[in-house]
Design a protein around this motif. Sequence first.
Motif, PDB file in Angstrom:
ATOM      1  N   LYS A  74      -7.168  -0.293   4.860  1.00 55.12           N
ATOM      2  CA  LYS A  74      -6.355   0.183   3.738  1.00 55.12           C
ATOM      3  C   LYS A  74      -6.289  -0.802   2.572  1.00 55.12           C
ATOM      4  CE  LYS A  74      -3.499   3.546   6.012  1.00 55.12           C
ATOM      5  NZ  LYS A  74      -2.194   4.171   5.886  1.00 55.12           N
ATOM      6  N   LEU A  75      -6.345  -2.095   2.853  1.00 59.56           N
ATOM      7  CA  LEU A  75      -6.221  -3.088   1.788  1.00 59.56           C
ATOM      8  C   LEU A  75      -7.523  -3.816   1.456  1.00 59.56           C
ATOM      9  CD1 LEU A  75      -2.786  -4.769   2.633  1.00 59.56           C
ATOM     10  CD2 LEU A  75      -3.282  -3.005   0.939  1.00 59.56           C
ATOM     11  N   GLY A  76      -8.491  -3.766   2.333  1.00 60.76           N
ATOM     12  CA  GLY A  76      -9.739  -4.499   2.118  1.00 60.76           C
ATOM     13  C   GLY A  76      -9.556  -5.964   2.482  1.00 60.76           C
ATOM     14  N   ALA A 106      -8.276  -6.688  -1.780  1.00 60.62           N
ATOM     15  CA  ALA A 106      -9.219  -5.944  -2.609  1.00 60.62           C
ATOM     16  C   ALA A 106      -8.613  -4.655  -3.153  1.00 60.62           C
ATOM     17  CB  ALA A 106     -10.487  -5.638  -1.810  1.00 60.62           C
ATOM     18  N   LYS A 107      -7.719  -4.015  -2.390  1.00 59.66           N
ATOM     19  CA  LYS A 107      -7.168  -2.722  -2.796  1.00 59.66           C
ATOM     20  C   LYS A 107      -5.672  -2.758  -3.077  1.00 59.66           C
ATOM     21  CE  LYS A 107     -10.560  -0.381   0.128  1.00 59.66           C
ATOM     22  NZ  LYS A 107     -10.697   0.461   1.331  1.00 59.66           N
ATOM     23  N   GLY A 108      -5.096  -3.932  -3.239  1.00 61.45           N
ATOM     24  CA  GLY A 108      -3.670  -4.008  -3.544  1.00 61.45           C
ATOM     25  C   GLY A 108      -3.066  -5.342  -3.156  1.00 61.45           C
ATOM     26  N   ASN A 129       4.053 -10.650   9.486  1.00 60.96           N
ATOM     27  CA  ASN A 129       4.622  -9.453   8.877  1.00 60.96           C
ATOM     28  C   ASN A 129       3.952  -9.247   7.535  1.00 60.96           C
ATOM     29  OD1 ASN A 129       6.700  -8.233   6.854  1.00 60.96           O
ATOM     30  ND2 ASN A 129       7.414  -7.611   8.872  1.00 60.96           N
ATOM     31  N   ILE A 130       3.618  -8.015   7.233  1.00 59.36           N
ATOM     32  CA  ILE A 130       3.003  -7.696   5.946  1.00 59.36           C
ATOM     33  C   ILE A 130       3.741  -6.511   5.328  1.00 59.36           C
ATOM     34  CG2 ILE A 130       1.237  -6.275   7.061  1.00 59.36           C
ATOM     35  CD1 ILE A 130      -0.662  -7.116   4.720  1.00 59.36           C
ATOM     36  N   GLN A 131       4.006  -6.641   4.036  1.00 64.46           N
ATOM     37  CA  GLN A 131       4.644  -5.570   3.283  1.00 64.46           C
ATOM     38  C   GLN A 131       3.771  -5.295   2.065  1.00 64.46           C
ATOM     39  OE1 GLN A 131       8.743  -6.400   2.415  1.00 64.46           O
ATOM     40  NE2 GLN A 131       9.058  -7.316   4.413  1.00 64.46           N
ATOM     41  N   SER A 132       3.390  -4.030   1.886  1.00 63.37           N
ATOM     42  CA  SER A 132       2.536  -3.661   0.773  1.00 63.37           C
ATOM     43  C   SER A 132       2.675  -2.170   0.493  1.00 63.37           C
ATOM     44  CB  SER A 132       1.075  -3.984   1.100  1.00 63.37           C
ATOM     45  OG  SER A 132       0.231  -3.464   0.108  1.00 63.37           O
ATOM     46  N   GLN A 133       2.921  -1.849  -0.753  1.00 66.33           N
ATOM     47  CA  GLN A 133       2.973  -0.438  -1.138  1.00 66.33           C
ATOM     48  C   GLN A 133       1.600   0.189  -0.942  1.00 66.33           C
ATOM     49  OE1 GLN A 133       4.409   0.288  -5.089  1.00 66.33           O
ATOM     50  NE2 GLN A 133       4.724   2.458  -4.701  1.00 66.33           N
ATOM     51  N   ALA A 134       0.541  -0.564  -1.264  1.00 72.56           N
ATOM     52  CA  ALA A 134      -0.821  -0.046  -1.118  1.00 72.56           C
ATOM     53  C   ALA A 134      -1.144   0.235   0.351  1.00 72.56           C
ATOM     54  CB  ALA A 134      -1.821  -1.041  -1.687  1.00 72.56           C
ATOM     55  N   LEU A 135      -0.564  -0.519   1.253  1.00 74.32           N
ATOM     56  CA  LEU A 135      -0.794  -0.286   2.676  1.00 74.32           C
ATOM     57  C   LEU A 135      -0.222   1.067   3.101  1.00 74.32           C
ATOM     58  CD1 LEU A 135      -1.824  -1.498   5.362  1.00 74.32           C
ATOM     59  CD2 LEU A 135       0.404  -2.561   5.633  1.00 74.32           C
ATOM     60  N   ILE A 136       0.866   1.455   2.508  1.00 75.47           N
ATOM     61  CA  ILE A 136       1.493   2.733   2.831  1.00 75.47           C
ATOM     62  C   ILE A 136       0.809   3.878   2.099  1.00 75.47           C
ATOM     63  CG2 ILE A 136       3.637   4.069   2.656  1.00 75.47           C
ATOM     64  CD1 ILE A 136       5.085   1.324   2.906  1.00 75.47           C
ATOM     65  N   MET A 137       0.468   3.654   0.850  1.00 80.00           N
ATOM     66  CA  MET A 137      -0.049   4.736  -0.006  1.00 80.00           C
ATOM     67  C   MET A 137      -1.531   5.055   0.244  1.00 80.00           C
ATOM     68  SD  MET A 137       2.675   5.486  -1.626  1.00 80.00           S
ATOM     69  CE  MET A 137       2.335   6.412  -3.091  1.00 80.00           C
ATOM     70  N   ASN A 138      -2.316   4.078   0.587  1.00 81.31           N
ATOM     71  CA  ASN A 138      -3.766   4.301   0.772  1.00 81.31           C
ATOM     72  C   ASN A 138      -4.071   4.989   2.080  1.00 81.31           C
ATOM     73  OD1 ASN A 138      -4.196   3.047  -1.670  1.00 81.31           O
ATOM     74  ND2 ASN A 138      -4.757   1.098  -0.771  1.00 81.31           N
TER      75      ASN A 138
END
Length: 138
Positions: A74-76, A106-108, A129-138
């Motif tokens: 999801k994030l690259g 790469a993606k967020g 722990n990782i928090q990322s909007q791109a992780l949820i949205m992709n």
Amino acid sequence: MYRILLALSCLCVAACNPANATAELAASEKAVAAFHASANAGKFDDIYFGSADEMQNSADIVEFEEFLGVVQRKLGNAGKSSQQGWRVNYGNGATLIVLNMQTKYAKGDAVETFTFKSSSKGPMLVGYNIQSQALIMN
């Protein structure tokens, strides 16, 4: 009584030596770079088997590899990572180093929290722990 309190105070100050904290912090920052390099190369098992028992007891190898696989899909690949904060905790015969990192993938972007335990082998991963909007949205 005063001498005992003075001796205990000196012992506490020596145990919380800022030089030790600086060395622990530097070693942990290198461990974050090694984590990202291994993850980018798909070497999730190297991360897992190089982590502390606490980390291995929280998830089995299959779950751990699936989790990091989802992050990578999801994030690259992880790119530049900069420290946003840290703390060093001494207690119960263990030293824990917590690093908060802002990482460009790469993606967020992501905010990552790494918890390491100091050991004779160097910092060992205890928690991630990782928090990322791109992780949820992709």
